[in-house]
Design an enzyme around this catalytic site. Structure first.
Site, mmCIF file in Angstrom:
data_model
loop_
_atom_site.group_PDB
_atom_site.id
_atom_site.type_symbol
_atom_site.label_atom_id
_atom_site.label_comp_id
_atom_site.label_asym_id
_atom_site.label_seq_id
_atom_site.Cartn_x
_atom_site.Cartn_y
_atom_site.Cartn_z
ATOM 1 N N GLU A 1 0.837 -1.198 0.000
ATOM 2 C CA GLU A 1 0.000 0.000 0.000
ATOM 3 C C GLU A 1 0.881 1.260 0.000
ATOM 4 O O GLU A 1 1.894 1.319 0.698
ATOM 5 C CB GLU A 1 -0.871 -0.028 1.259
ATOM 6 C CG GLU A 1 -1.745 1.179 1.506
ATOM 7 C CD GLU A 1 -2.512 1.072 2.820
ATOM 8 O OE1 GLU A 1 -3.407 1.903 3.034
ATOM 9 O OE2 GLU A 1 -2.209 0.164 3.635
ATOM 10 N N CYS B 1 -5.465 -3.186 2.592
ATOM 11 C CA CYS B 1 -5.280 -3.162 4.042
ATOM 12 C C CYS B 1 -6.574 -3.298 4.834
ATOM 13 O O CYS B 1 -7.147 -4.375 4.909
ATOM 14 C CB CYS B 1 -4.505 -1.906 4.424
ATOM 15 S SG CYS B 1 -3.724 -1.995 6.063
ATOM 16 N N LYS C 1 -9.436 2.574 -2.088
ATOM 17 C CA LYS C 1 -9.719 1.990 -0.775
ATOM 18 C C LYS C 1 -11.048 2.491 -0.221
ATOM 19 O O LYS C 1 -11.265 3.700 -0.076
ATOM 20 C CB LYS C 1 -8.576 2.332 0.182
ATOM 21 C CG LYS C 1 -8.638 1.628 1.529
ATOM 22 C CD LYS C 1 -7.375 1.949 2.331
ATOM 23 C CE LYS C 1 -7.297 1.202 3.642
ATOM 24 N NZ LYS C 1 -6.044 1.513 4.374
#
Length: 251
Positions: free
Chosen positions: A41, A145, A112
């Protein structure tokens, strides 16, 4: 299909150095037979943004900035699929994003959805859903994540028939974890792979950045829920590789 995850330590704010670092990992993985290479990330920029202005200065337009141009070029040159995280700029908006680069020059962006802690001060929540990319190996999806803490993220991809979920991540220590216990992130990744019958390749980073520790432990998990590569070290740079034949509509 051979999948590789690259566990690295990016230098905060040094995009040129981070592009060079990721290029070396991608070339090494490709030379060892990798078909898919997953990187962490925000690997082009580093994670610990101090302000939105700083984040904006490190961001780029997907496919038009130095990191994403380099990754697309490497995917084409080496004939591999590259997945990596970067801060994306679209007009005045910022996203914590990942790009999936195909050898034919096409790319797909994921933004995200579930922002962790102070990420919400700098980034907007993702607005592209959980896209699926059809490849000659099967159907690939992405998340980043903290998305993995929510069963709906994996389920959204599983219901679209995903074969491999690529997860650029920056996992940090979770309060309450006893010394010697597996990382919460690895447990959640294994559980999601098992519950959905999918393969997951999660690439984490290592090191300490502006006081924040990162736990490493990158891994590749089979559809059974058991790791087939990793978890990697908590503090060392390395690449994990594993050959996998996806099911479903894979060639």
């Amino acid at each position: 299909m051979r999948v590789a995850v690259g566990q690295v330590e990016p230098a905060f704010g040094d995009v040129d150095a981070n592009v060079a670092l990721t290029e070396s990992v991608i070339r090494e993985a490709a030379a060892k037979g990798a078909d898919v290479v997953v990187l962490p990330e925000l690997v082009s920029s580093g994670y610990m943004m101090a302000s939105r202005d700083e984040a904006f200065g490190l961001a780029e337009v997907a496919g038009a900035g130095p990191a994403t141009i380099a990754w697309k070029s490497l995917a084409t040159e080496l004939g591999v699929i590259v997945v990596a995280g970067f801060p994306e700029r679209e007009g005045s908006r910022l996203f914590n994003a990942a790009i999936l680069c195909l050898p034919d020059g096409q790319h797909t962006v994921y933004r995200k959805v579930h922002l962790w802690d102070e990420e919400a001060l700098f980034f907007e929540p993702g607005d592209l859903g959980f896209p699926i990319v059809d490849t000659r190996f099967g159907r690939l999806g992405m998340m980043i994540c903290y998305d993995g803490w929510f069963p709906e993220s994996y389920r959204a991809l599983a219901l679209q028939g995903v074969d491999l979920v690529c997860v650029p991540t920056n996992w940090v220590p979770i309060p309450g974890q006893a010394v010697g216990q597996p990382g919460m992130a690895t447990i959640l990744t294994m559980g999601a792979a098992h519950a959905n019958g999918i393969v997951v390749a999660a690439a984490d980073r290592v090191g300490v950045e502006r006081g924040q520790e990162f736990i490493g432990q990158s891994l590749i998990v089979s559809h059974t829920g058991w790791p087939v590569a990793g978890p990697a070290s908590g503090d060392r740079v390395r690449a994990a590789r594993r050959r996998h034949r996806p099911r479903g509509n894979a060639a």
